[in-house]
Design an enzyme around this catalytic site. Structure first.
Site, mmCIF file in Angstrom:
data_model
loop_
_atom_site.group_PDB
_atom_site.id
_atom_site.type_symbol
_atom_site.label_atom_id
_atom_site.label_comp_id
_atom_site.label_asym_id
_atom_site.label_seq_id
_atom_site.Cartn_x
_atom_site.Cartn_y
_atom_site.Cartn_z
ATOM 1 N N GLU A 1 5.936 -31.160 27.776
ATOM 2 C CA GLU A 1 5.670 -29.845 28.361
ATOM 3 C C GLU A 1 4.357 -29.809 29.137
ATOM 4 O O GLU A 1 4.281 -29.223 30.219
ATOM 5 C CB GLU A 1 5.571 -28.790 27.243
ATOM 6 C CG GLU A 1 6.873 -28.392 26.597
ATOM 7 C CD GLU A 1 6.641 -27.364 25.494
ATOM 8 O OE1 GLU A 1 7.297 -26.318 25.529
ATOM 9 O OE2 GLU A 1 5.809 -27.605 24.601
ATOM 10 N N CYS B 1 0.829 -1.203 0.000
ATOM 11 C CA CYS B 1 0.000 0.000 0.000
ATOM 12 C C CYS B 1 0.865 1.255 0.000
ATOM 13 O O CYS B 1 2.007 1.247 0.451
ATOM 14 C CB CYS B 1 -0.909 0.023 1.225
ATOM 15 S SG CYS B 1 -1.919 -1.447 1.409
ATOM 16 N N TRP C 1 -3.802 -2.387 -1.170
ATOM 17 C CA TRP C 1 -3.765 -3.780 -1.619
ATOM 18 C C TRP C 1 -4.593 -4.561 -0.611
ATOM 19 O O TRP C 1 -4.267 -4.619 0.557
ATOM 20 C CB TRP C 1 -2.325 -4.308 -1.669
ATOM 21 C CG TRP C 1 -2.225 -5.695 -2.234
ATOM 22 C CD1 TRP C 1 -2.586 -6.861 -1.622
ATOM 23 C CD2 TRP C 1 -1.747 -6.067 -3.533
ATOM 24 N NE1 TRP C 1 -2.344 -7.929 -2.448
ATOM 25 C CE2 TRP C 1 -1.829 -7.473 -3.624
ATOM 26 C CE3 TRP C 1 -1.247 -5.349 -4.613
ATOM 27 C CZ2 TRP C 1 -1.433 -8.172 -4.765
ATOM 28 C CZ3 TRP C 1 -0.851 -6.050 -5.739
ATOM 29 C CH2 TRP C 1 -0.948 -7.438 -5.813
ATOM 30 N N LYS D 1 5.543 -31.426 23.050
ATOM 31 C CA LYS D 1 4.265 -30.944 23.595
ATOM 32 C C LYS D 1 3.787 -31.848 24.730
ATOM 33 O O LYS D 1 3.300 -31.373 25.752
ATOM 34 C CB LYS D 1 3.195 -30.887 22.496
ATOM 35 C CG LYS D 1 3.254 -29.649 21.643
ATOM 36 C CD LYS D 1 2.901 -28.406 22.440
ATOM 37 C CE LYS D 1 3.443 -27.157 21.781
ATOM 38 N NZ LYS D 1 4.889 -26.980 21.866
ATOM 39 N N HIS E 1 18.009 -48.809 15.008
ATOM 40 C CA HIS E 1 19.322 -48.460 15.539
ATOM 41 C C HIS E 1 19.273 -48.172 17.035
ATOM 42 O O HIS E 1 20.078 -47.374 17.536
ATOM 43 C CB HIS E 1 19.881 -47.254 14.770
ATOM 44 C CG HIS E 1 20.061 -47.504 13.316
ATOM 45 N ND1 HIS E 1 21.156 -48.175 12.805
ATOM 46 C CD2 HIS E 1 19.270 -47.221 12.261
ATOM 47 C CE1 HIS E 1 21.040 -48.264 11.500
ATOM 48 N NE2 HIS E 1 19.896 -47.698 11.142
ATOM 49 N N GLU F 1 8.207 -32.419 17.712
ATOM 50 C CA GLU F 1 7.295 -31.456 18.326
ATOM 51 C C GLU F 1 6.197 -32.145 19.117
ATOM 52 O O GLU F 1 5.816 -31.689 20.203
ATOM 53 C CB GLU F 1 6.695 -30.557 17.241
ATOM 54 C CG GLU F 1 5.657 -29.565 17.737
ATOM 55 C CD GLU F 1 6.178 -28.544 18.727
ATOM 56 O OE1 GLU F 1 5.351 -27.886 19.383
ATOM 57 O OE2 GLU F 1 7.420 -28.388 18.860
ATOM 58 N N ASN G 1 -1.171 1.758 6.422
ATOM 59 C CA ASN G 1 -0.493 0.561 5.927
ATOM 60 C C ASN G 1 -0.188 -0.330 7.118
ATOM 61 O O ASN G 1 0.223 0.166 8.172
ATOM 62 C CB ASN G 1 0.839 0.910 5.249
ATOM 63 C CG ASN G 1 0.660 1.673 3.965
ATOM 64 O OD1 ASN G 1 -0.447 1.818 3.467
ATOM 65 N ND2 ASN G 1 1.757 2.172 3.429
ATOM 66 N N GLY G 2 -0.337 -1.644 6.950
ATOM 67 C CA GLY G 2 -0.044 -2.574 8.038
ATOM 68 C C GLY G 2 -1.251 -3.420 8.380
ATOM 69 O O GLY G 2 -2.236 -3.483 7.629
ATOM 70 N N LYS H 1 7.360 -18.374 29.092
ATOM 71 C CA LYS H 1 6.926 -18.115 27.714
ATOM 72 C C LYS H 1 8.068 -17.580 26.858
ATOM 73 O O LYS H 1 8.258 -17.999 25.727
ATOM 74 C CB LYS H 1 5.763 -17.107 27.721
ATOM 75 C CG LYS H 1 5.205 -16.806 26.331
ATOM 76 C CD LYS H 1 4.591 -18.040 25.715
ATOM 77 C CE LYS H 1 4.011 -17.779 24.339
ATOM 78 N NZ LYS H 1 3.683 -19.041 23.647
ATOM 79 N N ARG I 1 4.139 -0.150 -6.886
ATOM 80 C CA ARG I 1 4.110 -1.061 -5.747
ATOM 81 C C ARG I 1 2.969 -2.068 -5.831
ATOM 82 O O ARG I 1 2.940 -3.040 -5.103
ATOM 83 C CB ARG I 1 3.974 -0.255 -4.443
ATOM 84 C CG ARG I 1 5.156 0.637 -4.167
ATOM 85 C CD ARG I 1 4.839 1.667 -3.093
ATOM 86 N NE ARG I 1 4.525 1.039 -1.817
ATOM 87 C CZ ARG I 1 5.419 0.776 -0.877
ATOM 88 N NH1 ARG I 1 6.686 1.081 -1.074
ATOM 89 N NH2 ARG I 1 5.066 0.228 0.260
#
Length: 606
Positions: free
Chosen positions: A486, A2, A78, A483, A502, A479, A104-105, A601, A27
Site C-alpha cells: 500500500e 454509568c 464507573w 502495508k 510448497h 498485514e 455516559n460515554g 479510506k 449496573r
C-alpha cells in the site's frame, strides 16, 4: 455502566431522584453525584462523593439543603478518564458554575478540545473527558441552553448520553444521546430522564426512547425533540494544522497507538473477576452465551484482524469461528442457523461489502454484531449490538491504529465470551492483566523507530519481499505485506511459514529479503526451521523476536525486538514495527504515504 437520572415536574424533590438512582446500582459504579436548581436562591447546588450512594446521602443530610430542587440531575460513575475521586465524579460544571452536566460515554477528541479551551482561559477542575463538554457549552451559551448544547455536540467525537441544567436558563433539562441509551418517562406530575428503564418503571409505563442525534428539551409542562442531521465524513483540507508536528498522518497515528489502545480498553476490564465489560453487548449477553458458531466478515486490514481473532476465540472462548472476506460471503449462500452469530469488523463502519454481508445475515434472522471505530456509522446502526473501538479519527488511508484497536477489542471479546463459557477465573485474570499492559508495551516498541528507519534505508531498493509468520502471527505476515504494498508500491507477499516448502521457497535468493515474525512462542522452533531453510538458499532475513533472544542474531541479518506478552496478544506488538518499516520505506521512496495511489479510506462501493 454509568447511570443517569434527570427529574423535572410539579412536585419532585431530591429524595425521589436518589431513589431512582438507587435502582441503577446493579449496573456497577464507583462514585455518585447530584445537582439541582434552588428557585429561592436562584443557584444550582451540587454534591458529589466517591463510593456508594449512601455516602452521597450522608453528605446531603449534613448539607441542610432545601430538598425541593427542580430541575435535578443525578449520576453514578464507573471511572474511565481519571481516578475515583470526588472531583472526577459527576455532575461537572463550567467556569462560572452556570451549567451542570452528567454524561455516559466517551469524548474521543477531548484532549484537543481541552487544550484549545485552556488556551482560551477556561479552568478545569477534573481529569475527565466529560468536563470538556461543560466548557464547550459555556463558550457557546447565549441565553438558550439547548442551542448551546446542540452546537457543542457538533464539535465532539465519541459517544454520549447527557442531561444538562443551567442557572441562567433554569426551567428546563436538555438531554441528548449518541450510541448511549437515554429515555424519557412521562406521568401527570413530572418527567424523568434515565439511562435505564429500571429507574422509570415505578413512575410510569409511558416512555420515549431518544434516538441517535436527538436532543430533548423538557420543561415542567411539556417536552419537544430536535433531530440533528447525521454528519457525513469529509476529506480534511487543513491537514497541516492537524498533524500535531508529525510530517504525515500515518506516522502520527502509528505513534498514537499507546493512547488509542488505552482508550479502546478504558473502563472495559474488571481485573478482580477476570472479565470484560462491553456495554454494547449487554442487550444480547444471554443470546451470545448460547451461540455455537461465529462468522466474522471483514475486508483488507480488518480481515487480518479477524484472522487473529479466530485464533483467540477458538483457543480461549472455545467457539468455532469462520472468517470470511466480506465480498465473498454474500455470494456463498452461507449455511446459517439460530446458533450462529455474524460479526462485522470495519474501521469506517461504511465498507460496502461488509455492510452487504450484515444485511444478508439480518435477512436470515441471524444475530449481527459489529466492531467499528466511527460512531453512528452504517454498520453501527444496522447491527443488533457491538463494540466501538474508540481509537479516535484515523486520517491516513492505510489503517494502523484502527487495526491494533481491533485486535485489542477482539481480545476483550474473547475474554467476554470465554468467561461465559469454560475460561477459568485464573486465565481470565491473566489475560485481563496482560491487556492492561499493552499500551505501555507498545510505547516500548515505538522506541525502536530509529532502528527500523535504518533498516528501511538498507532495504528500500529491493523489489520483492516475503513476510512469514505462524499461528497468531500468520495474519500479521499478511498485514506486513499489505502495508508495504500500500505505502511503498513494492511487491510483497505474506505467507504461513509452513507453506514455504510448497512453492514460495523457489523464489528465494540473495535479492529476495524475508521478514520473519518469530516471537518466543509455541511455534518458535518451527519458525527457526523455516529461517534455516531460507538461509541455506542465501536469503536475507530480518527477524522480529522477543526481547532477550540474542542467540537468533547469529542466524539472521537484522533483528527487531518486542517485549514479552501473552501469545494471543503478540500481534498487537509485532504489527507495529511492520507499520513503521512500511512507512519509512514509503517516505524514502518519495511516496504519498497518507494517500497511496488508487486507494480510498472508506470503500463504499463493491
Amino acid at each position: 455502566m454509568c447511570g443517569i437520572i434527570g427529574l423535572i415536574g410539579k412536585n419532585n424533590n431530591i429524595k425521589t431522584g436518589l431513589d431512582a438512582l438507587k435502582r441503577l446500582e446493579y449496573r456497577g459504579y464507583d462514585s455518585a453525584g447530584l445537582a439541582f436548581f434552588n428557585s429561592e436562591k436562584k443557584e444550582i447546588f451540587c454534591l458529589k462523593s466517591a463510593g456508594r450512594i449512601n455516602l452521597l446521602e450522608k453528605k446531603l443530610e449534613e448539607s441542610k439543603f432545601d430538598l425541593s430542587g427542580n430541575p435535578s440531575i443525578f449520576h453514578t460513575r464507573w471511572a474511565t478518564h481519571g481516578e475515583v475521586t470526588d472531583e472526577n465524579a459527576h455532575p461537572h460544571w463550567d467556569c462560572q458554575k452556570n451549567l451542570f452536566l452528567v454524561h455516559n460515554g466517551i469524548i474521543e477528541n477531548y484532549k484537543e478540545l481541552k487544550e484549545q479551551l485552556i488556551k482560551e482561559g477556561h479552568k478545569f477542575s477534573s481529569e475527565t473527558d466529560t468536563e470538556v463538554l461543560c466548557h464547550l457549552i459555556e463558550k457557546l451559551f447565549q441565553g438558550n441552553l439547548e442551542e448551546a448544547v446542540r452546537k457543542a455536540l457538533r464539535l465532539v467525537k465519541g459517544t454520549y448520553a447527557i442531561c444538562v441544567i443551567s442557572r441562567q436558563d433554569p426551567r428546563k433539562i436538555v438531554a441528548a444521546r449518541l450510541s448511549s441509551p437515554l429515555l424519557i418517562g412521562l406521568n401527570e406530575r413530572e418527567y424523568i430522564i434515565a439511562s435505564d428503564p429500571a429507574a422509570i418503571v415505578p413512575f410510569t409505563r409511558k416512555i420515549i426512547n431518544l434516538d441517535d442525534y436527538e436532543t430533548a428539551v423538557i420543561t415542567q409542562e411539556k417536552f419537544f425533540i430536535l433531530k440533528e442531521k447525521v454528519p457525513e465524513e469529509i476529506e480534511f483540507t487543513l491537514e497541516e494544522a492537524e498533524k500535531g508536528g508529525y510530517p504525515h498522518f500515518m506516522l502520527k497515528e502509528i505513534m498514537e497507538q499507546p493512547e488509542s489502545l488505552e482508550n479502546s480498553q478504558r473502563g472495559r476490564i474488571i481485573l478482580e473477576t477476570g472479565r470484560a465489560k462491553l456495554g454494547g453487548l449487554e442487550s444480547v449477553k444471554e443470546k451470545l452465551r448460547k451461540i455455537k458458531r461465529l462468522i466474522i466478515v471483514a475486508c483488507g486490514t480488518a480481515y487480518h484482524a479477524a484472522l487473529v481473532g479466530e485464533y483467540m476465540l477458538e483457543e480461549y472462548a472455545r467457539i468455532p469461528v469462520e472468517v470470511e472476506i466480506a465480498s465473498e460471503f454474500r455470494y456463498k449462500k452461507p449455511i446459517l442457523d439460530k446458533n450462529t452469530a455474524v460479526l462485522a469488523i470495519s474501521q469506517s463502519g461504511e465498507t460496502a461489502d461488509t455492510l452487504a454481508a450484515i444485511r444478508e445475515a439480518k435477512e436470515k434472522g441471524i444475530l449481527t454484531l459489529g466492531i467499528v471505530n466511527v460512531v453512528g456509522s452504517s454498520i453501527a446502526r444496522e447491527t443488533i449490538a457491538g463494540v466501538y473501538n474508540h481509537a479516535g479519527p484515523e486520517i491516513g488511508v492505510a489503517s494502523t491504529k484502527a487495526l491494533t484497536s481491533q485486535l485489542e477489542v477482539l481480545a476483550l471479546l474473547t475474554l467476554f465470551l470465554g468467561r461465559q463459557r469454560e475460561m477459568s477465573l485464573v486465565i481470565g485474570q491473566r489475560i485481563a492483566k496482560e491487556i492492561l499492559k499493552i499500551p505501555d508495551l507498545v510505547k516500548e516498541v515505538l522506541k525502536s523507530s530509529s532502528q527500523i528507519k535504518k533498516l528501511a534505508e538498507k532495504y528500500k531498493n529491493y523489489n520483492n519481499f516475503l513476510f512469514l509468520g505462524r499461528k497468531y502471527n500468520f495474519p500479521i505476515a499478511l498485514e506486513g505485506a499489505l502495508k508495504l504494498k500500500e505505502i511503498s508500491y513494492i511487491h510483497a507477499e505474506g505467507y504461513g511459514a509452513g507453506e514455504m516448502k510448497h512453492g514460495p521457497i523457489a523464489l528465494i535468493d540473495e535479492n529476495f529479503p524475508i521478514f520473519a515474525i518469530c516471537p518466543k512462542d509455541s511455534v518458535y522452533d518451527k519458525m527457526i526451521s523455516n529461517i534455516e531453510e531460507i538461509r541455506a538458499r542465501k536469503g536475507r532475513v530480518i527477524v522480529l523476536t522477543t526481547e532477550g533472544n540474542k542467540k537468533i542474531e547469529e542466524l539472521v541479518d537484522s533483528v527487531i525486538y518486542i517485549p514479552k506478552t501473552l501469545e494471543m496478544l503478540t500481534p498487537i506488538l509485532s504489527v507495529t514495527p511492520l507499520q513503521l518499516f512500511a512507512y519509512y520505506i514509503g517516505v524514502l521512496k518519495g511516496c504519498d504515504v497518507d494517500k497511496p495511489r488508487n486507494l480510498a479510506k472508506s470503500v463504499t462501493v463493491e
